[in-house]
Motif scaffolding. Structure first.
Motif, mmCIF file in Angstrom:
data_model
loop_
_atom_site.group_PDB
_atom_site.id
_atom_site.type_symbol
_atom_site.label_atom_id
_atom_site.label_comp_id
_atom_site.label_asym_id
_atom_site.label_seq_id
_atom_site.Cartn_x
_atom_site.Cartn_y
_atom_site.Cartn_z
ATOM 1 N N PRO A 39 0.819 -1.224 0.000
ATOM 2 C CA PRO A 39 0.000 0.000 0.000
ATOM 3 C C PRO A 39 0.855 1.277 0.000
ATOM 4 O O PRO A 39 0.520 2.254 -0.670
ATOM 5 N N ASN A 40 1.967 1.257 0.736
ATOM 6 C CA ASN A 40 2.855 2.427 0.776
ATOM 7 C C ASN A 40 3.577 2.623 -0.548
ATOM 8 O O ASN A 40 3.693 3.753 -1.045
ATOM 9 N N ALA A 41 4.073 1.514 -1.119
ATOM 10 C CA ALA A 41 4.767 1.600 -2.403
ATOM 11 C C ALA A 41 3.819 2.095 -3.490
ATOM 12 O O ALA A 41 4.201 2.915 -4.335
ATOM 13 N N ASP A 42 2.587 1.605 -3.471
ATOM 14 C CA ASP A 42 1.595 2.068 -4.452
ATOM 15 C C ASP A 42 1.316 3.552 -4.272
ATOM 16 O O ASP A 42 1.239 4.303 -5.252
ATOM 17 N N TYR A 43 1.151 3.974 -3.033
ATOM 18 C CA TYR A 43 0.879 5.391 -2.768
ATOM 19 C C TYR A 43 2.034 6.259 -3.259
ATOM 20 O O TYR A 43 1.825 7.295 -3.894
ATOM 21 N N GLN A 44 3.264 5.809 -2.969
ATOM 22 C CA GLN A 44 4.437 6.551 -3.429
ATOM 23 C C GLN A 44 4.453 6.631 -4.955
ATOM 24 O O GLN A 44 4.729 7.686 -5.529
ATOM 25 N N PHE A 45 4.144 5.526 -5.623
ATOM 26 C CA PHE A 45 4.154 5.499 -7.088
ATOM 27 C C PHE A 45 3.155 6.504 -7.666
ATOM 28 O O PHE A 45 3.506 7.319 -8.521
ATOM 29 N N TYR A 46 1.922 6.446 -7.185
ATOM 30 C CA TYR A 46 0.902 7.331 -7.751
ATOM 31 C C TYR A 46 1.117 8.796 -7.361
ATOM 32 O O TYR A 46 0.828 9.703 -8.146
ATOM 33 N N ALA A 47 1.662 9.025 -6.173
ATOM 34 C CA ALA A 47 2.001 10.396 -5.779
ATOM 35 C C ALA A 47 3.129 10.928 -6.667
ATOM 36 O O ALA A 47 3.122 12.111 -7.056
ATOM 37 N N THR A 48 4.072 10.059 -7.011
ATOM 38 C CA THR A 48 5.164 10.454 -7.908
ATOM 39 C C THR A 48 4.624 10.822 -9.284
ATOM 40 O O THR A 48 5.031 11.823 -9.880
ATOM 41 N N VAL A 49 3.694 10.012 -9.790
ATOM 42 C CA VAL A 49 3.073 10.312 -11.079
ATOM 43 C C VAL A 49 2.411 11.689 -11.030
ATOM 44 O O VAL A 49 2.567 12.508 -11.942
ATOM 45 N N GLN A 50 1.700 11.961 -9.951
ATOM 46 C CA GLN A 50 1.015 13.256 -9.827
ATOM 47 C C GLN A 50 2.012 14.409 -9.734
ATOM 48 O O GLN A 50 1.809 15.467 -10.331
ATOM 49 N N PHE A 51 3.089 14.204 -8.991
ATOM 50 C CA PHE A 51 4.136 15.231 -8.869
ATOM 51 C C PHE A 51 4.737 15.534 -10.238
ATOM 52 O O PHE A 51 4.930 16.703 -10.605
ATOM 53 N N ILE A 52 5.042 14.485 -11.007
ATOM 54 C CA ILE A 52 5.616 14.674 -12.350
ATOM 55 C C ILE A 52 4.637 15.404 -13.257
ATOM 56 O O ILE A 52 5.022 16.313 -13.997
ATOM 57 N N ARG A 53 3.374 15.021 -13.195
ATOM 58 C CA ARG A 53 2.352 15.722 -14.008
ATOM 59 C C ARG A 53 2.294 17.197 -13.663
ATOM 60 O O ARG A 53 2.190 18.046 -14.530
ATOM 61 N N GLU A 54 2.350 17.472 -12.368
ATOM 62 C CA GLU A 54 2.164 18.849 -11.894
ATOM 63 C C GLU A 54 3.376 19.740 -12.189
ATOM 64 O O GLU A 54 3.228 20.889 -12.587
ATOM 65 N N TYR A 55 4.583 19.190 -11.979
ATOM 66 C CA TYR A 55 5.750 20.062 -12.000
ATOM 67 C C TYR A 55 6.748 19.819 -13.139
ATOM 68 O O TYR A 55 7.611 20.654 -13.379
ATOM 69 N N LEU A 56 6.619 18.694 -13.842
ATOM 70 C CA LEU A 56 7.559 18.420 -14.924
ATOM 71 C C LEU A 56 6.900 18.492 -16.298
ATOM 72 O O LEU A 56 7.511 18.972 -17.240
ATOM 73 N N LEU A 57 5.659 18.052 -16.391
ATOM 74 C CA LEU A 57 5.015 17.932 -17.699
ATOM 75 C C LEU A 57 4.147 19.126 -18.089
ATOM 76 O O LEU A 57 3.809 19.264 -19.262
ATOM 77 N N LYS A 58 3.764 19.950 -17.134
ATOM 78 C CA LYS A 58 2.915 21.116 -17.473
ATOM 79 C C LYS A 58 3.703 22.173 -18.217
ATOM 80 O O LYS A 58 4.866 22.392 -17.976
#
Length: 197
Positions: free
Chosen positions: A178-197
């Motif tokens: 559950p923690n690894a999954d949360y980290q993975f999806y939070a990372t995806v969101q961080f990348i979307r927000e700050y790297l891909l915009k």
């Protein structure tokens, strides 16, 4: 995705492993500076959209790149990384200290301590203005959570965006699904927000 083997990496012989020991520590940081130079020459890469990440010593490298080359990266994601080799050596488990001192330098020596404090990302946070996502386990015996917390507090004080994921039931990296999954999806969101915009 680029995975560099900076000097000090294993797999290239004993001489290469020792190229970042003690007073040579900054040379491994400069390897990433050279990588950033190379990225800028590649027509298929976008030098304005670089994020650095790594875990454990790779997390330390992410901090070091953030404080040395923060104006050349868009974001960073240090995972269980040391933010100051002096405070790390003082607070890591005692069974690890002597081995780490051989590599990083002995913080009990006044000259070495002054050098390590000068290059510590923690002491150069004014240069970190980009978004940072910090991942840490509360029960980490290798890299104490205080290494992350001192960075989070200081960088937030600079006004930079800081995401902080502290798992209270993890150690050196996230092993529970559950923690690894949360980290993975939070990372995806961080990348979307700050790297891909």
């Amino acid at each position: 995705m680029i995975q560099p083997n900076v000097r000090g990496s294993t797999g290239f012989g004993k001489t290469f492993v020792a190229l970042d020991n003690g007073y040579k520590r900054e040379d491994s940081y400069k390897d990433i500076g050279a990588l950033l130079d190379w990225i800028a020459t590649q027509p298929d890469l976008d030098a304005s959209r670089v994020m650095v990440t790594g875990g454990s010593y790779g997390g330390h490298m992410a901090w070091a790149v953030s404080s040395n080359y923060g104006d050349r990266i868009r974001a960073s994601l240090p995972v269980v990384g040391m933010s100051n080799l002096v405070t790390f050596l003082e607070h890591t488990e005692s069974y690890r200290r002597d081995l780490r001192r051989v590599e990083y330098g002995d913080e009990r020596d006044p000259q070495m301590r002054a050098f390590l404090e000068r290059i510590a990302p923690m002491n150069n946070t004014a240069r970190i203005r980009h978004p940072v996502f910090v991942v840490q386990g509360l029960n980490d015996p290798r890299v104490p959570y205080t290494e992350a917390e001192q960075m989070v507090k200081t960088i937030r004080g600079n006004g930079a965006p800081v995401w902080y994921l502290l798992a209270k039931n993890e150690g050196h990296g996230f092993s529970k699904k559950p923690n690894a999954d949360y980290q993975f999806y939070a990372t995806v969101q961080f990348i979307r927000e700050y790297l891909l915009k």
